[in-house]
Design an enzyme around this catalytic site. Structure first.
Site, PDB file in Angstrom:
ATOM      1  N   GLU A  10      20.133  35.408  -1.045  1.00  0.00           N
ATOM      2  CA  GLU A  10      19.735  35.920   0.260  1.00  0.00           C
ATOM      3  C   GLU A  10      18.608  35.091   0.862  1.00  0.00           C
ATOM      4  O   GLU A  10      17.910  35.522   1.772  1.00  0.00           O
ATOM      5  CB  GLU A  10      19.319  37.392   0.143  1.00  0.00           C
ATOM      6  N   GLY A  11      18.428  33.898   0.335  1.00  0.00           N
ATOM      7  CA  GLY A  11      17.406  32.993   0.829  1.00  0.00           C
ATOM      8  C   GLY A  11      17.618  31.620   0.228  1.00  0.00           C
ATOM      9  O   GLY A  11      18.525  31.402  -0.578  1.00  0.00           O
TER      10      GLY A  11
END
Length: 402
Positions: free
Chosen positions: A163-164
């Site tokens: 997610e990053g």
């Protein structure tokens, strides 16, 4: 029972029907004073047959002190509260070895989940990704190392909850893990947890390039979440099913409905256990790629009565679910507040917020990201996109000091 239904049940039995992430004490994060129901050790949740698989969340740092990764298991084991291996920031959680082995002895799958809302694991080259895969194999899986955080326990695979960071070079990582696992005496799983908007910004290119065993699609905190199940313009399991059958290198990949296990486990997407069971059964009848249900997380599911058991019963019995019991009284004693519907004014500059960038509507914010808006410093609780701070539950705020 129709032959096709019987066959579907046989195939489903080869995969976990219900899985629950464990490690982040999600219930404790939303019920800070109800410590009695905070996340328990892993073996506690393996006592019954409600949950079949546990991704351990999260490995959130790839290359820390000593060149080893670091893991954060919230109130159970983390770098701040527990002993670390000398010269590293890798917690020694070897006391969990017996928990993991007890779960595996019951036929449950236990994997390590990499990433999470605050994790940003990235690589600069395929070679670095392959080196990281070697480390994961030796530290958590079938290899050997003097720095194994779960002691003698051998995990069952890797889950990517990216997610990053950057999606580059992750296919090299997966290919290297597969190379190590080839010919091993046990099965090793590769899974991923993309957001439901298709294609996923971080995992989309990876799952298109290399074969995954399953994807645990997060149908929450997004427009395509479970709250939109009956809206054909938003609910997009069909897209994921089409991807599984026409794009994925593994045409047998299973697609899971990822769901919040309680109303406070996510910002949106929560539905009752009976509703989720109904949706899951409908999805299984329509799409052969359906694998089961993923819950965020085990601590929330346990505190929310028989939530996981109800879903498992419905999927196992083809439609008969166990009604969810009322959660313990202490787990429901929270106060719900409604944020003002007015639009906050733009953020001022200077003061304690002077070094934090203003909020913008075309940037995705993950848990821990900060932005200024309406005279406040806002900290994202979880992934969101275009959610104005102050008008929802996606952010925590504090005043900017002049």
């Amino acid at each position: 029972m129709k032959l096709t239904t019987h066959l579907a049940l046989i195939l489903a039995s080869l995969f976990p029907l219900v899985l629950g992430y464990w490690g982040q004490n999600s219930y404790g994060a939303t019920h800070t004073s109800d410590t009695a129901n905070w996340q328990k050790t892993l073996s506690f949740y393996c006592q019954d047959n409600s949950i079949d698989a546990f991704p351990l969340a999260f490995l959130d740092v790839a290359f820390d002190t000593g060149g080893l990764p670091s893991i954060n298991l919230a109130n159970i084991c983390n770098v701040n509260d527990d002993s670390v291996f000398p010269g590293t920031d890798l917690p020694n959680c070897s006391f969990l070895a017996s928990d993991i082995q007890a779960c595996q002895a019951k036929g449950k799958i236990v994997t390590i989940s990499i990433g999470g809302a605050t994790g940003a694991v990235s690589f600069t080259s395929d070679a670095q990704a392959q080196q990281f895969a070697d480390t994961i194999w030796n530290v958590f899986l079938g290899g050997s190392s003097s720095t194994r955080p779960f002691g003698s326990a051998v995990l069952d695979g890797v889950d990517l909850d990216l997610e990053g960071g950057s999606p580059s070079h992750w296919s090299a990582f997966v290919t290297q893990i597969r190379s190590h696992a080839s010919g091993a005496s046990k099965k090793y799983y590769i899974t991923g947890a993309p957001q439901c908007p298709f294609p996923d910004a971080y995992l989309g290119s990876v799952i298109n390039a290399v074969g995954f065993d399953a994807v645990y699609v997060q149908f929450y905190n997004n427009y395509c979440g479970l709250q939109a199940f009956n809206d054909p313009n938003s609910w997009n399991f069909a897209q994921w099913d089409n991807w599984a059958k026409t794009v994925s290198p593994n045409k047998n990949v299973k697609v899971y409905i990822g769901a919040p296990a309680a109303s406070l486990a996510a910002g949106s997407g929560y539905v009752s256990a009976s509703t989720l069971a109904t949706y899951a059964l409908q999805t299984r009848s329509q799409y052969s790629s359906f694998g089961g249900v993923m819950l965020w997380d085990a601590s929330q599911a346990y505190a929310n009565g028989n939530f996981a058991a109800s879903i498992k019963s419905a999927l196992s019995n083809g439609g008969t679910s166990v009604p969810a019991t009322s959660p313990p009284a202490s787990s429901t004693s929270h106060t719900t507040t409604t944020a003002s519907s007015s639009t906050p004014s733009p953020s001022p500059t200077g003061g304690s917020c002077g070094t934090v960038a203003p909020w913008v509507n075309n940037v995705a914010y993950v848990g821990g990201n900060q932005a200024t808006y309406g005279g406040h410093l806002w900290t994202a609780k979880w992934w969101n996109y275009g959610e104005i701070p102050g008008g929802n539950s996606f952010y925590m705020s504090s005043a900017c000091l002049s």
